[in-house]
Structures are given as structure tokens and as C-alpha cells.
Design a protein around this motif. Structure first.
Motif, short mmCIF file in Angstrom:
data_model
loop_
_atom_site.label_atom_id
_atom_site.label_comp_id
_atom_site.label_asym_id
_atom_site.label_seq_id
_atom_site.Cartn_x
_atom_site.Cartn_y
_atom_site.Cartn_z
N LEU A 248 42.12 33.30 45.86
CA LEU A 248 41.81 31.96 45.38
C LEU A 248 43.07 31.27 44.88
CD1 LEU A 248 39.49 34.14 43.97
CD2 LEU A 248 38.31 31.94 43.91
N GLY A 249 43.32 30.07 45.36
CA GLY A 249 44.49 29.33 44.93
C GLY A 249 44.77 28.17 45.85
N GLY A 250 45.97 27.68 45.75
CA GLY A 250 46.35 26.53 46.56
C GLY A 250 45.94 25.23 45.92
N SER A 251 46.75 24.23 46.13
CA SER A 251 46.45 22.87 45.71
C SER A 251 47.30 21.96 46.58
CB SER A 251 46.76 22.67 44.21
OG SER A 251 48.10 23.02 43.93
N GLU A 252 47.08 20.69 46.47
CA GLU A 252 47.81 19.78 47.35
C GLU A 252 49.33 19.98 47.18
OE1 GLU A 252 47.25 15.24 48.78
OE2 GLU A 252 47.53 15.51 46.62
N ILE A 317 43.77 35.85 42.25
CA ILE A 317 43.74 34.44 41.89
C ILE A 317 45.08 34.01 41.30
CG2 ILE A 317 42.71 34.98 39.63
CD1 ILE A 317 41.33 32.22 39.76
N GLY A 318 45.50 32.79 41.64
CA GLY A 318 46.66 32.21 40.98
C GLY A 318 47.67 31.52 41.85
N SER A 337 32.39 36.97 35.25
CA SER A 337 31.36 37.27 36.25
C SER A 337 31.73 38.37 37.23
CB SER A 337 31.02 36.00 37.05
OG SER A 337 30.67 34.94 36.20
N PHE A 338 33.02 38.65 37.40
CA PHE A 338 33.43 39.61 38.43
C PHE A 338 33.87 40.91 37.78
CE2 PHE A 338 36.24 41.27 41.83
CZ PHE A 338 35.36 41.18 42.90
N SER A 339 33.18 41.98 38.08
CA SER A 339 33.47 43.26 37.42
C SER A 339 34.32 44.20 38.26
CB SER A 339 32.15 43.96 37.06
OG SER A 339 31.38 44.21 38.24
N LYS A 340 34.61 43.81 39.51
CA LYS A 340 35.42 44.67 40.36
C LYS A 340 36.90 44.34 40.16
CE LYS A 340 31.67 44.57 43.73
NZ LYS A 340 31.26 44.12 45.09
N GLY A 341 37.77 44.89 40.99
CA GLY A 341 39.21 44.72 40.81
C GLY A 341 39.68 43.29 40.95
N LEU A 342 40.52 42.86 40.02
CA LEU A 342 41.00 41.48 39.98
C LEU A 342 42.51 41.47 39.79
CD1 LEU A 342 40.58 38.36 39.66
CD2 LEU A 342 40.19 38.80 37.21
#
Length: 496
Positions: A248-252, A317-318, A337-342
Motif C-alpha cells: 500500500l502506498g503511492g501518491s501523485e 505500507i508506506g 485490523s490486521f493481525s498478520k505480518g506487517l
């Protein structure tokens, strides 16, 4: 993994080893000298004269043994020794006595005037036992070495450096430091880069079990530590076995980072890679990474809730996320909400720094800050020793894994251990290299690796890929070059 013990215990360790092996301290010194010379002769095939500066202790004894072996190999060697009232070690005395007459020997005294020309200088003045700043004649000699503009190689540790602390005063500025069995802790401090140069660690055969009685949180990650950390797969394994990950990430204007993370995850072996990006990034992802799926997000230029995360084995994420209120909401939702590896990287770390209440909710998490991002998390540090202490306190308090990126990246574990990576080089200091690491670690998490396994394998493969990529590209190495070499790292390590 190889323990990194304090310099004050090295002599005791050597005694234990020679007694257990029924060998003499001279024979252990000979083993170290042969290991040094094997590296030296492979590295320097020119016939430049070699000048070896020897103190009166065992580091000087190493230098004398090296002088003898290089002379036997046909190299022109001159030994500079100190005409000093200090007590000479027994192994120094013996090695001096058996030097060939053909080896030139120059006594260094306070009145000695000497200058180095176009030689290779080997520094064997002081070893790990030094606990005071250099002064007098020794300081003068080190100044001459540093002003010579010659290639300087330090034996075990540059003279003037303490083994476990920051430099006080002057030290030899080496182009290479050849350390025996394990790198001394101070060789891994960013503050000592100009003194250590390129670090080489020569194994002299002291097994891990000899280190068991020495308490140390510091470890050195080597190539033969890695295969046993990996999971194995077989010909009936399918893409589901290799994990389903979401990045998850990215922006203009910042879509390249999530492209690189996605490519790295795929090259590391993920079975299915998805990227969650704002709408402006969808055509970029689908054209640049056709193997990745794109999760459509409601945000036009930045990521926004809602997102679907339940079906994934790991999240990263990031990269390119941006620091926005929507980013805060997104990270909060994922942490809760996410309990798995992050894996939390880049702007997601900066969001944590601005919202410290989120730190208390971390679970199953690997943070991958560079030094500035880490400073934003915990505040500034006076030096690397203090930084390491703050990292240990952070990981034990929050029970997370923290990958402190930089030269000799440190994997900080929840039990207080800190593992220094042995791969990587300066050519990896390029935009997008950290995004690639995020994809690699997330991929390993998705494949079912523990947090510790994923972080250790991730940093090692990432560094090795950087070394392979930069062999030809040197300063021109870019992040996509590193990603292209990830598969080759598995081949080099014999991992199928």
C-alpha cells in the motif's frame, strides 16, 4: 550467527580456544596471518613494496607473521618496529626472531625520520586491547601513515580505535580493515567509516560454542547463516504456498516507490502480489508491473479508506504514501485490523512518529526506518552507540522488529539482540533502494516466514543483490538494478 564480543574478552577467548584445540598461541597467530595473506594476495596482485608497522604486542606479532609469509610469497617487505621499553609479547618476540635476514627492518625511535613513498602500508601497531588515546611517538607515526596518501590496511582494527567505544584522539585511516573471526563493534559505527574503510572478516576457525560464556546482544549475520533461515518448497507447491501480499502506498508524483516494492516482492518469490494505489497510479502499476494485481482505491491522488486487507498473508505500507490525514486513518485501520505480518516503511513511519499513540497498538510488525526516520521516532542520538541503545529499548518496549537501515544495517529484535548485516555497499545509497527492501521483507512474511526470519533474510538478500548489481554499474547503480539481481542471490546461496 557470529557473536560480537567485547574486545576485553578477546585474549581470554583465544586462550580458551588454543587450550581446547591443543595448539599454541603462536599457531593461532599463524592461522590469522595466513588468512590475512590469502586475502591480501588475492586483492593486491601488483608488486608494490609492502611496509608493515608493528607494535610490541600481539597485533605487532600478527604483522611480523604477515611480513614473513608475504616475503615467502615473493613480495618486497619492510618491517618498521618500535625500539620501545614496553614489554614485548612472547609471540611478537618469537616472530621477530624468525624473520628472514632479507626482510628490511627499520627501528622507529623518537628521532627517526622516515617517509612513505609508493608502498602498501599494513598497520599492526595496536590491536583490540587499546583503551587510551594515542600520544607521543605512536601518535606521530599514525600521523605519518595518514598523511602518506598510500593504501593502508589495518590488522584486526585500525590503531587508535577502541574495540567497543567511540574514537578519542587520532587513529589510522585505513582503506581496508581485516578483522579476525568477527568484526569488533566499533568497526560498525558510522562515525568510524573513514578509519575502517572496507571491512573484511577472516574466519580463523573459532567455533560459535567458544562464545557461549560471553554475554553479548550483538551478532554478525553471514552467508552461511541464511540457508537455514529459509523455508523450503517442492514441485507440488503452488502460488498460494508462496504467499499473497498487498503493498500500500503511492501518491501523485510518487508512484515509482510502490512500483519498485511490487517488483521486489515478485522477484523475491511471492505467489501473488497486489498493490493498493490511488486512482492516478492504476495505469502506471498495470503497465510497469503487469504481474501484479491492482486494488482499486477511492482516492484520486492519495490513498483513502476503505480498503480490503483480510485475504492477504502480509502487508507492506508506506512507500510514496505521503503524510496526510487520510494516511493516518489508513495506518490506524491496518494496525488495529490486521493481525498478520506487517512491514511499516517510509511515510508510514513518519506518520507513527507524528502519532505516537499508534505505537502502543503495534503487533506482528517490522519497521524499516533509515537513520533520519528513526530519529523522528525516538529523538536524536549523540552517536551510534546511543542510537543502538534507543533501538533496543524501542523494540523491547513495543515487541516489534526494527530494521535500522544504513551501512551494516542492524536488525533489532524484541529480545534485545541486534544483528549487523554483512552485505551491501555504498552504491546502494540510491532512491528506491529502501522501497525494494520493503517489497523483499513483505514477500518473505507472505511466504510464512517469522518476523525475525523475514527481516534477516530480507536485509541479507537486499545487500547481496546490491553488491551484485554494482559490480559493473558502480555509482550508476539504481534500485531496479538491485531488484533484477534478487533471483541471483538465491542461486549464490544455494537456495532453491
Amino acid at each position: 550467527m557470529q557473536p560480537i564480543i567485547s574486545g576485553e574478552f578477546v585474549q581470554e577467548l583465544d586462550k580458551k580456544f588454543v587450550q581446547a584445540q591443543s595448539i599454541t598461541s603462536y599457531q593461532l597467530m599463524e592461522r590469522a596471518a595466513k588468512g590475512f595473506c590469502q586475502w591480501f594476495l588475492g586483492k593486491f596482485d601488483n608488486q608494490k613494496p609492502v611496509h608493515i608497522i608493528c607494535g610490541v604486542g600481539n597485533n605487532g606479532g600478527d604483522g611480523l607473521a604477515i611480513a614473513r609469509i608475504l616475503h615467502q610469497a615473493g613480495r618486497s617487505v619492510t618491517v618498521f618496529f618500535f625500539d620501545s621499553p614496553d614489554k614485548k609479547s612472547a609471540d611478537y618476540t618469537y616472530n621477530f626472531a624468525i624473520l628472514a635476514e632479507e626482510i628490511s627492518k627499520v627501528s622507529i625511535q623518537a628521532s627517526t625520520e622516515f617517509h612513505f613513498q609508493d608502498e602498501i602500508i599494513i598497520d599492526g601497531v595496536f590491536g583490540v586491547g587499546l583503551n587510551r588515546p594515542l600520544s607521543g611517538l605512536y601518535e606521530n607515526v599514525v600521523q605519518k601513515i595518514n598523511s602518506s596518501n598510500n593504501t593502508v590496511i589495518a590488522i584486526d582494527i585500525p590503531s587508535g580505535l577502541a574495540s567497543d567505544d567511540l574514537l578519542l584522539g587520532i587513529a589510522v585511516q585505513a582503506a581496508y580493515t581485516v578483522s579476525f573471526q568477527f568484526p569488533k563493534l566499533s568497526l560498525l559505527f558510522p562515525e568510524h567509516t573513514t578509519y575502517v574503510g572496507e571491512l573484511v572478516v577472516v574466519d580463523i576457525g573459532i567455533g560459535i560454542h567458544f562464545f557461549e560464556s560471553y554475554s553479548t546482544p550483538y551478532l554478525w549475520l553471514r552467508s552461511f547463516d541464511i540457508p537455514k533461515l529459509h523455508k523450503t518448497f517442492h514441485r507440488f507447491s503452488h502460488k498460494g504456498d508462496f504467499g499473497k501480499v498487498l503493498l500500500l502506498g503511492g501518491s501523485e508524483g510518487k508512484m515509482g516507490s510502490i512500483v519498485l516494492s511490487s517488483l521486489a516482492a515478485l522477484r523475491t518469490g511471492s505467489g501473488l502480489v497486489s498493490a493498493c494505489v490511488p486512482k492516478c497510479g492504476i495505469p502506471i502499476l498495470q503497465s510497469c508491473v503487469p504481474e501484479a494485481m491492482v486494488q482499486v482505491n477511492e482516492g484520486e491522488k492519495i490513498l483513502e479508506l476503505p480498503i480490503q486487507i483480510d485475504d492477504f498473508d502480509a502487508l507492506g505500507i508506506g512507500p510514496g504514501l505521503g503524510i496526510t490525514p487520510q494516511g493516518v486513518d489508513l495506518l490506524t485501520y491496518i494496525i488495529e485490523s490486521f493481525s498478520k505480518g506487517l512491514v511499516v516503511d517510509a511515510d508510514a513511519i513518519n506518520i507513527l512518529a507524528k502519532n505516537p499513540q499508534l505505537l502502543r497498538r503495534l503487533r506482528n510488525c517490522i519497521l524499516t526506518p533509515h537513520l533520519k526516520e528513526f530519529e523522528r521516532l525516538v529523538g536524536p542520538s549523540k552517536n551510534h552507540l546511543e542510537r543502538l541503545q534507543k533501538a533496543r529499548e524501542f523494540t523491547t518496549q513495543h515487541q516489534c522488529v526494527l530494521v535500522l537501515k544504513g551501512a551494516n544495517t542492524v536488525v533489532c529484535l524484541p529480545d534485545g539482540r541486534q544483528v549487523f548485516n554483512s552485505t551491501g555497499n555504498q552504491y546502494m545509497a540510491t532512491g528506491g533502494s529502501g522501497d525494494a527492501l520493503t517489497g523483499i521483507i513483505t514477500s518473505f512474511l507472505g511466504q510464512g516466514y517469522s518476523l525475525e526470519q523475514a527481516a534477516l533474510c530480507g536485509v541479507f538478500h537486499h545487500g547481496l543483490a546490491g553488491e551484485l548489481a554494482s559490480k559493473d554499474k558502480l555509482r550508476g547503480t539504481v534500485a531496479s538494478d538491485i531488484i533484477d539481481k534478487i533471483p541471483e542471490t538465491f542461486k549464490n546461496l544455494g537456495i532453491l
